[in-house]
Design a protein around this motif. Sequence first.
Motif, mmCIF file in Angstrom:
data_model
loop_
_atom_site.group_PDB
_atom_site.id
_atom_site.type_symbol
_atom_site.label_atom_id
_atom_site.label_comp_id
_atom_site.label_asym_id
_atom_site.label_seq_id
_atom_site.Cartn_x
_atom_site.Cartn_y
_atom_site.Cartn_z
ATOM 1 N N GLN B 157 0.979 -1.213 0.081
ATOM 2 C CA GLN B 157 -0.068 -0.082 -0.021
ATOM 3 C C GLN B 157 0.967 1.204 0.019
ATOM 4 O O GLN B 157 0.662 2.190 -0.656
ATOM 5 N N VAL B 175 -1.834 4.409 13.982
ATOM 6 C CA VAL B 175 -2.648 4.378 15.053
ATOM 7 C C VAL B 175 -2.304 3.571 16.260
ATOM 8 O O VAL B 175 -1.507 2.775 16.504
ATOM 9 N N PRO B 176 -2.614 4.431 17.283
ATOM 10 C CA PRO B 176 -2.180 4.005 18.788
ATOM 11 C C PRO B 176 -2.676 2.486 19.260
ATOM 12 O O PRO B 176 -3.757 2.190 18.998
ATOM 13 N N ARG B 257 -5.930 4.799 4.614
ATOM 14 C CA ARG B 257 -6.191 3.527 4.677
ATOM 15 C C ARG B 257 -5.158 2.294 4.660
ATOM 16 O O ARG B 257 -5.235 1.287 4.783
ATOM 17 N N GLU B 259 -2.769 1.942 7.446
ATOM 18 C CA GLU B 259 -2.583 2.073 8.969
ATOM 19 C C GLU B 259 -1.599 1.200 9.612
ATOM 20 O O GLU B 259 -1.347 0.218 9.077
ATOM 21 N N TYR B 261 0.241 0.259 13.770
ATOM 22 C CA TYR B 261 0.013 0.450 14.731
ATOM 23 C C TYR B 261 1.486 1.172 15.706
ATOM 24 O O TYR B 261 2.431 0.885 15.009
#
Lengths: 357, 420
Positions: B157, B175-176, B257, B259, B261
Amino acid sequence: MSVPVTTFVFFALVLFCAVLPFVPALRELQFHRDATPLTVSRRSRVDVRHFANGLRDFLQARLGWVMNEVRQSRTPAEGHGEGVGSYVVVPSGAELEVATVEGRLVVGTGELVLRGAGELNCEVYAAGDLCFTHATRIRAVLSEGDLELAPRSRILRWVHAGHHLVVGEETQLFGRASADEALFLRPGTFFERLHAPTILVGVAKPEEPTHPDPDRRLDPGELGHNVDVRANRVLVEGDLQLPANSLVECDIVARGNLYVGPGARVRGSLKAHGQVVVEEGAWLEGAVVAVGRIEIRRGTYVHGPILTEEELWIGVDARIGDLDRPSTARARSIEITERARVHGSLWAAETGKVVSS
Amino acid sequence: MPYPLHIQIQIIVLVIVVAIICVYLVRHYLFTLNRLFGRQRYPYLDIDEADWPFVTVVVPCHNEEKVISRVLDALLDVDYPEHRLRVVPLDDRSTDRTAAIIADYSARHRHRIFGLHRKEGVAGKGAALEWAMNYIATDIVLIFDADYVPGIGLIKQLVAPFFDPEVGAVMGRVVPQNVHRRMITRLIDLERSGGYQVDQQARMNLGLVPQYGGTVGGVRRSALQSVGGWGSDSLAEDTDATFRLLLGGWKTVYQNRSECYEEVPEDWDARKHQVTRWARGHNQCLARYLRPLWMRPGVSWLEKVDGSLLLGIYAMPLMMIVGWAVALSLWFLGVNKAGLIIVLMVAIYSTLGNFATFYEVAAATHLDGTRHRARLIPFIAVGFLVTLFAVATGTLAQIISHDSRRPLRWQRTEKKGDGG
């Protein structure tokens, strides 16, 4: 009301309004109702076979034993299962009337033929080849072998074939249509997302795009007066026209329209802030990106992805990608002509249509 | 009767502050409305088949023994063609077991992991990356900090936008992961949502200036080198790269989109240091690139305006404090400019947070489909105050001491490494 009381009421009201939002906030802090990390996996979007694999796994888990019994006894079974709903499981070689199985999950343990027009609001699965003889409206279909859809059929969610998927004229393919070997489309077909190692349009065999033999090689500096050449990329203000039968060996970004002449060969990627027109017999070894419309004309070859947020038109005998190195063409709307061929994915965000040559 | 000079100056300052804050207010509203009702652009996300190019994933690390294994394991698990992907953990003078762990992985995965160990030279991530470029052969270079955990499909991606020859850098969404730990992690989670889900994607939708954030993203090496490389003297190599690429005619793409962590700070002190560090780097870029941005032909007016606002975002807390001080001063001096003061207050309230304002966060939680976490929005004011004073003091110190001339060093946030 006296001034002190009014003042007290006013401040009490202000305090109440200020504190009120903290009540749900404190409850959320205490009870952690929504404190898990956001889900980041988007396999359903990336993997075109996601739903097909999901149905296969679901059937194996819920109806695996019924399918085994039907295979051995060679007699159909019907029933109603929790989470499955009403279902019918038939042995290999069965022929069913669509009207008799409407509203039921249809499972074939081998080859299956569905006759007559009608509506199937549940999934249809066949462990072997599957054929619809008449126009049928189907929610989703999975065939582990070849799958044939009659003209004017309508797929609402997705369709996948383990080998070949043959789509009749004027069929509407909403959602995903994919095949593990080849997908054959006919004129008048509407589609959204197609995926197969080979996607062929029409019945006639396409002609192979010929490898052009350019007359002369253009240096990046020859591409215009107002060009910025750096990092093997030429940035052109305004329109750019690549001459016929020329060879260019760099990436090109045009801040206007881009026209690739007939028989031109580009060893790099192209982008235009306007439209891109790739003339007959051009050979592009990189990607083609445009803000506006892209036209890929007769007999051209594009190796890399094709991307536009507007329309894409793919002409007769054009080829996108290779069997061993597939590619993606993505646009808001796509028109693909008979005898065009795509190896990989064809994504129409709004409408895709197969047109006659 | 005209006011004395010192009052006139204060009024002018207040008007300027209010005007600038109102510009940010409009910007935040525009972004939010665009995300809720506008046309959304994900032009590269649908590329699922392609002749994928050779890619190097660099993982810069300095004393990351707690987390380095996790990111390397995740990178070994991605669906990118194995023979076209090289993973390069870049150890910059670690004093813990980081170097040994990298050596172990390199030995066990000889054809996939190639550890680099840097022993000398200027400190800092930018300098380390600049040094590492000498050992990297591919044109596409992705970067993940050691405390990030890329998913299986993330590399494809992030590489996909590079098929566009105008793209110089790509940024994914952070993203946490350790959200549930404490109030601070939950507040940072909300801020991140607002910043990425609304701010960055709106910039992408509107053709403005999405920012490359230094991790969960990558650069086209040839493009970056054509505009001066990583900039080893930069305090924020990511923002620096974003603006140099923009000035060089390259675009940065944001992939909402895509993403990944991350582990966010779990105490206010660490958060304060992190924000101060970002502010210093950002303000350095403001001083460097504001004028060139406006002088550069080929950069659109919209990009110039948005780029300037992006550059100035960490100068805003100091400006807000100045505005408050001047407003109070005028109030007690008896100057009747109450209307102006009210406008200032409303504007400050509406743009609260500057980075992830209330309404942006609310829109982001709605878009993420996580409505319960929106209930924590009142607490964002707490995070805002910490950020406000951390950024303001950092900026002030930077102005007074000219600390951009100080030698660079590795600035990192302590991680737990237990994945939350």
